[in-house]
Write a protein that holds these residues in place. Structure first.
Motif, PDB file in Angstrom:
ATOM      1  N   ALA A  89       0.835  -1.204   0.000  1.00  0.00           N
ATOM      2  CA  ALA A  89       0.000   0.000   0.000  1.00  0.00           C
ATOM      3  C   ALA A  89       0.869   1.253   0.000  1.00  0.00           C
ATOM      4  O   ALA A  89       0.624   2.187  -0.771  1.00  0.00           O
ATOM      5  CB  ALA A  89      -0.941  -0.016   1.200  1.00  0.00           C
ATOM      6  N   ALA A  90       1.896   1.273   0.832  1.00  0.00           N
ATOM      7  CA  ALA A  90       2.783   2.437   0.911  1.00  0.00           C
ATOM      8  C   ALA A  90       3.555   2.642  -0.392  1.00  0.00           C
ATOM      9  O   ALA A  90       3.894   3.777  -0.745  1.00  0.00           O
ATOM     10  CB  ALA A  90       3.761   2.273   2.071  1.00  0.00           C
ATOM     11  N   ALA A  91       3.807   1.560  -1.108  1.00  0.00           N
ATOM     12  CA  ALA A  91       4.542   1.642  -2.378  1.00  0.00           C
ATOM     13  C   ALA A  91       3.659   2.133  -3.522  1.00  0.00           C
ATOM     14  O   ALA A  91       4.140   2.346  -4.625  1.00  0.00           O
ATOM     15  CB  ALA A  91       5.144   0.288  -2.722  1.00  0.00           C
ATOM     16  N   GLY A  92       2.356   2.306  -3.252  1.00  0.00           N
ATOM     17  CA  GLY A  92       1.483   2.884  -4.266  1.00  0.00           C
ATOM     18  C   GLY A  92       0.498   1.923  -4.894  1.00  0.00           C
ATOM     19  O   GLY A  92       0.014   2.171  -6.005  1.00  0.00           O
ATOM     20  N   ALA A  93       0.168   0.827  -4.219  1.00  0.00           N
ATOM     21  CA  ALA A  93      -0.780  -0.136  -4.768  1.00  0.00           C
ATOM     22  C   ALA A  93      -2.126   0.517  -5.052  1.00  0.00           C
ATOM     23  O   ALA A  93      -2.632   1.299  -4.245  1.00  0.00           O
ATOM     24  CB  ALA A  93      -0.973  -1.292  -3.778  1.00  0.00           C
ATOM     25  N   ASP A  94      -2.687   0.209  -6.203  1.00  0.00           N
ATOM     26  CA  ASP A  94      -4.005   0.716  -6.587  1.00  0.00           C
ATOM     27  C   ASP A  94      -5.068   0.002  -5.749  1.00  0.00           C
ATOM     28  O   ASP A  94      -5.191  -1.223  -5.817  1.00  0.00           O
ATOM     29  CB  ASP A  94      -4.226   0.446  -8.070  1.00  0.00           C
ATOM     30  N   PRO A  95      -5.871   0.748  -4.954  1.00  0.00           N
ATOM     31  CA  PRO A  95      -6.851   0.101  -4.086  1.00  0.00           C
ATOM     32  C   PRO A  95      -7.944  -0.645  -4.839  1.00  0.00           C
ATOM     33  O   PRO A  95      -8.431  -1.681  -4.365  1.00  0.00           O
ATOM     34  CB  PRO A  95      -7.446   1.245  -3.264  1.00  0.00           C
ATOM     35  N   GLN A  96      -8.332  -0.157  -6.015  1.00  0.00           N
ATOM     36  CA  GLN A  96      -9.365  -0.851  -6.793  1.00  0.00           C
ATOM     37  C   GLN A  96      -8.837  -2.175  -7.338  1.00  0.00           C
ATOM     38  O   GLN A  96      -9.542  -3.186  -7.319  1.00  0.00           O
ATOM     39  CB  GLN A  96      -9.878   0.030  -7.920  1.00  0.00           C
ATOM     40  N   ALA A  97      -7.617  -2.179  -7.827  1.00  0.00           N
ATOM     41  CA  ALA A  97      -7.008  -3.422  -8.308  1.00  0.00           C
ATOM     42  C   ALA A  97      -6.866  -4.406  -7.154  1.00  0.00           C
ATOM     43  O   ALA A  97      -7.121  -5.599  -7.312  1.00  0.00           O
ATOM     44  CB  ALA A  97      -5.649  -3.140  -8.941  1.00  0.00           C
TER      45      ALA A  97
END
Length: 118
Positions: A89-97
């Protein structure tokens, strides 16, 4: 895009080779910086380690949040470490994906475990 179903769920084997390799390597690198010998690193360096994997495999910057979201969704569905999920999440994971992949993975796992299928 190759490897993606209609709902945005990823079928890892259907991804372009470099993206599939990036996911495999990113998983290993994330586990190393979360549980292994590099677990003492500050968060910014852990994120940089994941970025380096995508750089090595020449994955376009625009695809990285989606692919990190796939890893986040798989991590959550499998009940893996919250620290690992927090890193993605901190690395920029797309929440919808992440949500789409998690729902799909849970459905797959429930079938393997003999649980209800939605």
């Amino acid at each position: 895009m190759a490897g993606e179903g209609d709902t945005g769920v990823v079928y890892i084997g259907g991804l372009p080779r470099r993206e599939g390799m990036a996911l495999a390597k990113a998983t290993g690198r994330a586990e190393r910086v979360t549980f292994g010998m590099d677990r003492h690193l500050p968060l910014v360096e852990k994120i940089a380690a994941l970025d380096a994997v995508f750089d090595e495999e020449r994955v376009p910057a625009g695809r990285r949040p989606f692919l990190l979201g796939v890893l986040l969704g798989i991590t959550r569905a499998n009940g893996e470490s919250q620290d690992l999920a927090d890193l993605y999440a901190a690395a920029g994971a797309d929440p919808q994906a992440a949500a789409a992949q998690e729902a799909h993975q849970r459905d797959v796992l429930s079938g393997w475990r003999g649980g209800p299928r939605h």
